[in-house]
Each structure stands twice: as structure tokens, then as C-alpha cells.
Motif scaffolding. Sequence first.
Motif, mmCIF file in Angstrom:
data_model
loop_
_atom_site.group_PDB
_atom_site.id
_atom_site.type_symbol
_atom_site.label_atom_id
_atom_site.label_comp_id
_atom_site.label_asym_id
_atom_site.label_seq_id
_atom_site.Cartn_x
_atom_site.Cartn_y
_atom_site.Cartn_z
ATOM 1 N N TYR A 14 0.823 -1.215 0.000
ATOM 2 C CA TYR A 14 0.000 0.000 0.000
ATOM 3 C C TYR A 14 0.850 1.255 0.000
ATOM 4 O O TYR A 14 0.429 2.288 -0.517
ATOM 5 N N PHE A 15 2.066 1.182 0.556
ATOM 6 C CA PHE A 15 2.953 2.341 0.497
ATOM 7 C C PHE A 15 3.328 2.622 -0.957
ATOM 8 O O PHE A 15 3.377 3.782 -1.381
ATOM 9 N N LYS A 16 3.562 1.586 -1.739
ATOM 10 C CA LYS A 16 3.843 1.742 -3.166
ATOM 11 C C LYS A 16 2.668 2.437 -3.850
ATOM 12 O O LYS A 16 2.852 3.375 -4.620
ATOM 13 N N ARG A 17 1.451 2.000 -3.544
ATOM 14 C CA ARG A 17 0.262 2.627 -4.137
ATOM 15 C C ARG A 17 0.165 4.100 -3.761
ATOM 16 O O ARG A 17 -0.189 4.935 -4.584
ATOM 17 N N LEU A 18 0.473 4.415 -2.502
ATOM 18 C CA LEU A 18 0.451 5.805 -2.058
ATOM 19 C C LEU A 18 1.466 6.629 -2.843
ATOM 20 O O LEU A 18 1.144 7.708 -3.365
ATOM 21 N N MET A 19 2.691 6.158 -2.950
ATOM 22 C CA MET A 19 3.740 6.897 -3.647
ATOM 23 C C MET A 19 3.413 7.078 -5.124
ATOM 24 O O MET A 19 3.586 8.171 -5.675
ATOM 25 N N VAL A 20 2.918 6.031 -5.770
ATOM 26 C CA VAL A 20 2.568 6.131 -7.187
ATOM 27 C C VAL A 20 1.390 7.091 -7.367
ATOM 28 O O VAL A 20 1.378 7.897 -8.294
ATOM 29 N N SER A 21 0.407 7.038 -6.468
ATOM 30 C CA SER A 21 -0.733 7.963 -6.544
ATOM 31 C C SER A 21 -0.270 9.414 -6.450
ATOM 32 O O SER A 21 -0.747 10.275 -7.190
ATOM 33 N N LEU A 22 0.645 9.687 -5.542
ATOM 34 C CA LEU A 22 1.146 11.052 -5.388
ATOM 35 C C LEU A 22 1.984 11.470 -6.591
ATOM 36 O O LEU A 22 1.928 12.613 -7.036
ATOM 37 N N CYS A 23 2.746 10.534 -7.124
ATOM 38 C CA CYS A 23 3.642 10.818 -8.243
ATOM 39 C C CYS A 23 2.874 11.082 -9.543
ATOM 40 O O CYS A 23 3.272 11.919 -10.340
ATOM 41 N N THR A 24 1.777 10.388 -9.747
ATOM 42 C CA THR A 24 1.030 10.520 -11.003
ATOM 43 C C THR A 24 0.203 11.791 -11.066
ATOM 44 O O THR A 24 -0.296 12.156 -12.127
ATOM 45 N N GLY A 25 0.046 12.472 -9.949
ATOM 46 C CA GLY A 25 -0.652 13.761 -9.957
ATOM 47 C C GLY A 25 -2.134 13.649 -10.257
ATOM 48 O O GLY A 25 -2.660 14.406 -11.066
ATOM 49 N N GLY A 26 -2.818 12.742 -9.608
ATOM 50 C CA GLY A 26 -4.234 12.536 -9.858
ATOM 51 C C GLY A 26 -5.163 13.446 -9.069
ATOM 52 O O GLY A 26 -6.378 13.276 -9.125
ATOM 53 N N ARG A 27 -4.628 14.410 -8.340
ATOM 54 C CA ARG A 27 -5.474 15.328 -7.557
ATOM 55 C C ARG A 27 -6.406 16.093 -8.482
ATOM 56 O O ARG A 27 -6.057 16.408 -9.608
ATOM 57 N N GLU A 28 -7.583 16.435 -7.935
ATOM 58 C CA GLU A 28 -8.557 17.243 -8.682
ATOM 59 C C GLU A 28 -7.910 18.532 -9.168
ATOM 60 O O GLU A 28 -8.082 18.944 -10.300
ATOM 61 N N SER A 29 -7.185 19.189 -8.255
ATOM 62 C CA SER A 29 -6.471 20.423 -8.574
ATOM 63 C C SER A 29 -5.523 20.718 -7.415
ATOM 64 O O SER A 29 -5.522 20.013 -6.416
ATOM 65 N N ASP A 30 -4.746 21.758 -7.560
ATOM 66 C CA ASP A 30 -3.863 22.180 -6.473
ATOM 67 C C ASP A 30 -4.471 23.337 -5.699
ATOM 68 O O ASP A 30 -3.790 23.997 -4.925
ATOM 69 N N SER A 31 -5.742 23.578 -5.899
ATOM 70 C CA SER A 31 -6.421 24.712 -5.290
ATOM 71 C C SER A 31 -6.546 24.546 -3.778
ATOM 72 O O SER A 31 -6.792 23.463 -3.275
ATOM 73 N N GLU A 85 3.193 6.975 8.142
ATOM 74 C CA GLU A 85 4.011 8.186 8.006
ATOM 75 C C GLU A 85 3.642 8.967 6.747
ATOM 76 O O GLU A 85 3.598 10.200 6.772
ATOM 77 N N GLY A 86 3.377 8.270 5.657
ATOM 78 C CA GLY A 86 2.984 8.937 4.417
ATOM 79 C C GLY A 86 1.653 9.646 4.548
ATOM 80 O O GLY A 86 1.515 10.813 4.150
ATOM 81 N N TYR A 87 0.656 8.955 5.102
ATOM 82 C CA TYR A 87 -0.657 9.568 5.305
ATOM 83 C C TYR A 87 -0.565 10.764 6.243
ATOM 84 O O TYR A 87 -1.175 11.809 6.000
ATOM 85 N N LEU A 88 0.201 10.619 7.322
ATOM 86 C CA LEU A 88 0.342 11.724 8.275
ATOM 87 C C LEU A 88 1.025 12.932 7.631
ATOM 88 O O LEU A 88 0.683 14.074 7.925
ATOM 89 N N ALA A 89 1.985 12.684 6.752
ATOM 90 C CA ALA A 89 2.664 13.786 6.068
ATOM 91 C C ALA A 89 1.686 14.558 5.183
ATOM 92 O O ALA A 89 1.704 15.793 5.155
ATOM 93 N N ILE A 90 0.808 13.837 4.492
ATOM 94 C CA ILE A 90 -0.191 14.504 3.650
ATOM 95 C C ILE A 90 -1.098 15.366 4.516
ATOM 96 O O ILE A 90 -1.304 16.556 4.240
ATOM 97 N N VAL A 91 -1.642 14.788 5.574
ATOM 98 C CA VAL A 91 -2.595 15.510 6.420
ATOM 99 C C VAL A 91 -1.923 16.693 7.109
ATOM 100 O O VAL A 91 -2.468 17.806 7.145
ATOM 101 N N GLU A 92 -0.729 16.471 7.637
ATOM 102 C CA GLU A 92 -0.031 17.558 8.337
ATOM 103 C C GLU A 92 0.305 18.703 7.388
ATOM 104 O O GLU A 92 0.157 19.877 7.742
ATOM 105 N N SER A 93 0.733 18.389 6.167
ATOM 106 C CA SER A 93 1.095 19.455 5.227
ATOM 107 C C SER A 93 -0.140 20.210 4.737
ATOM 108 O O SER A 93 -0.065 21.402 4.464
ATOM 109 N N VAL A 94 -1.281 19.537 4.663
ATOM 110 C CA VAL A 94 -2.517 20.226 4.281
ATOM 111 C C VAL A 94 -2.996 21.129 5.414
ATOM 112 O O VAL A 94 -3.467 22.237 5.180
#
Length: 146
Positions: free
Chosen positions: A13-30, A102-111
Motif C-alpha cells: 500500500y505504500f507503493k500505491r500511495l507513492m505512485v498515486s502522489l507521483c502521477t498527480g491525480g489530484r482534482e487540482s492544487d487549489s 508516516e505517508g498519510y500523516l505527512a499529507i494531512v499535516e502538510s494540508v
Amino acid sequence: NGEEDLACDTSGYFKRLMVSLCTGGRESDSWDWDDDDKAAEDAQKFYDAGAGAWGTEEAELNAVLCLNSPGQLRRVMEKYEELTGTSMEDAIRNDCSAELKEGYLAIVESVRSKPRYFARRLHDSMAGLGTDDSDLIRIIVSRSEI
């Protein structure tokens, strides 16, 4: 290719998280949020996949954290707290483990607060005996590029 390198160097699942972040699938950066109903729906999905489930549905957590814009994710976090009375960070700490946590916490903390996130990372890289030079350099270079 960065995505291929991540796929080779990570797993599960860490691989899936990293690939998801790398591919830039977010709705937007808004940093704006515009869909209160979707925020409430995603907060419920996050709860159902984590604290409300027997086991953890990492794919659902991943979708909520990686596909929403930062502003929308911030609203999802608020809705999650309204729904459960606990923070999304506490849910992640209780339901996930190791690198994925750690990956999930980094996303939430940075948001929640990007400056606080990077201040903590800088502090951690210099705290205690010795300095983690690679982390320190990576943080400073990445922040100087924006």
C-alpha cells in the motif's frame, strides 16, 4: 521515470500511495473548497474504511487523501472531526502502520499547515546527536524551488 523507480523501490500500500502522489491525480492544487457534500461523503468514506471497519481499507484512505485538492481535503478533515469527534491524524495513527502511516500523516499535516510541517521536518533533521544531512538538504532545496 520517477513512477517506475518508486514502483521498483517500494511495495504494498505504500507503493500505491507513492505512485498515486507521483502521477498527480489530484482534482487540482487549489486551496479553495467548493463541495461541502462531497467533503462530508469523503469523511464518511474515510471513517468507513478505517475506524469504522474491521481491518483497514487502505485503497479508500488512499483515494480520499490523494485525489482531493488540498483545500477540499482540509474540508474533509473538518467534516471527519465533526463526524467522529477525533482528528484524522489520530485515526491514521490508530488504523495504519509503518511507512504508510508516516505517508498519510505527512499529507494531512502538510494540508493543515505547510509551514508547520516543514518546520517540524527541519527540526527533526537537526534534533539530537548529529544532523540528518540528506533530509536537511532535501527540505531546503525543495522549499527554495517554490
